[in-house]
Motif scaffolding. Sequence first.
Motif, PDB file in Angstrom:
ATOM      1  N   GLY A  84       0.675  -1.362  -0.114  1.00  8.59           N
ATOM      2  CA  GLY A  84       0.213   0.213   0.226  1.00  8.59           C
ATOM      3  C   GLY A  84       0.816   1.313   0.005  1.00  8.59           C
ATOM      4  O   GLY A  84       0.398   2.409  -0.211  1.00  8.59           O
ATOM      5  N   ARG A  85       2.071   1.222  -0.058  1.00  7.58           N
ATOM      6  CA  ARG A  85       2.966   2.389   0.257  1.00  7.58           C
ATOM      7  C   ARG A  85       3.161   3.060  -1.215  1.00  7.58           C
ATOM      8  O   ARG A  85       3.351   4.298  -1.254  1.00  7.58           O
ATOM      9  CB  ARG A  85       4.408   1.961   0.722  1.00  7.58           C
ATOM     10  N   LEU A  86       2.954   2.171  -2.397  1.00  6.14           N
ATOM     11  CA  LEU A  86       2.926   2.689  -3.572  1.00  6.14           C
ATOM     12  C   LEU A  86       1.651   2.514  -4.386  1.00  6.14           C
ATOM     13  O   LEU A  86       1.353   1.494  -4.505  1.00  6.14           O
ATOM     14  CB  LEU A  86       4.193   1.972  -4.601  1.00  6.14           C
ATOM     15  N   GLN A  87       1.040   3.526  -4.601  1.00 14.38           N
ATOM     16  CA  GLN A  87      -0.347   3.555  -5.201  1.00 14.38           C
ATOM     17  C   GLN A  87      -0.321   4.163  -6.761  1.00 14.38           C
ATOM     18  O   GLN A  87       0.293   5.050  -6.775  1.00 14.38           O
ATOM     19  CB  GLN A  87      -1.305   4.120  -4.268  1.00 14.38           C
ATOM     20  N   HIS A  88      -1.114   3.361  -7.534  1.00 11.92           N
ATOM     21  CA  HIS A  88      -1.128   3.774  -8.961  1.00 11.92           C
ATOM     22  C   HIS A  88      -2.563   4.071  -9.212  1.00 11.92           C
ATOM     23  O   HIS A  88      -3.259   3.207  -8.947  1.00 11.92           O
ATOM     24  CB  HIS A  88      -0.465   2.740  -9.968  1.00 11.92           C
ATOM     25  N   ARG A  89      -3.149   5.153  -9.880  1.00 10.96           N
ATOM     26  CA  ARG A  89      -4.191   5.480 -10.165  1.00 10.96           C
ATOM     27  C   ARG A  89      -4.429   5.765 -11.976  1.00 10.96           C
ATOM     28  O   ARG A  89      -3.643   6.742 -12.383  1.00 10.96           O
ATOM     29  CB  ARG A  89      -4.984   6.572  -9.379  1.00 10.96           C
ATOM     30  N   ILE A  90      -5.075   4.838 -12.570  1.00  2.71           N
ATOM     31  CA  ILE A  90      -5.220   5.100 -13.927  1.00  2.71           C
ATOM     32  C   ILE A  90      -6.751   5.386 -14.363  1.00  2.71           C
ATOM     33  O   ILE A  90      -7.460   4.559 -13.961  1.00  2.71           O
ATOM     34  CB  ILE A  90      -4.603   4.060 -14.679  1.00  2.71           C
TER      35      ILE A  90
END
Length: 207
Positions: A84-90
């Motif tokens: 959960g520390r690296l989140q991607h939103r596309i």
Amino acid sequence: DVRTSGFNISNTGSEDDGYENATQNLNIGYDLSDQVRLRANVRQTEATEQFDDATFGAPIDADSETDVKQLYARIGLDIDTLEGRLQHRISANFTDTANNTATENVFAPTGFDLSSSDADILTLTYQVSYEVAEGHSITGAIERQQEDFSQRGNILAFFGDVFDPNRDEEIDYTGFVIEYNGALAEDLFLQASLRRDNNSDFDDITT
């Protein structure tokens, strides 16, 4: 659906000006895995609005109406990694609007002046956020938007001046964003951001 027979605002005639609206909406959310989520929604609207004409500011009875069609669609993908520390939103967003108007005109060959406008907007976005440490995160994003617009109507002439409403336009921009959010103390927070917009028709700007 919404329907109303409306009322007559003109000083002459007895025709009521009504309104109809039909809207459908669909929302979807699905977890492809514990780290990947899919989101989508679609909304479609069709409406008809009747209206009167005006002469020297006073409303007069007329059999005129505007038909409106609107389509909005969005699809997004959320991906969480590194616990959960690296989140991607596309995401991708699409909007289509179309207006067709028939204005009563006894001098027109068909009895109506016809005009229309159509606009399409496509927006693509990618955002990534990284939690550097507890209470401290950095977010970067890139957004691309393209808008196409067209308009059609009667060519008019006034005292030698010609007004031509028929045109096709296109505008697009690309935006870049970086942002820092940090908790410096229990009640003290720091936020800093930088944005750059490159525009096809207007001046590029950094804020």
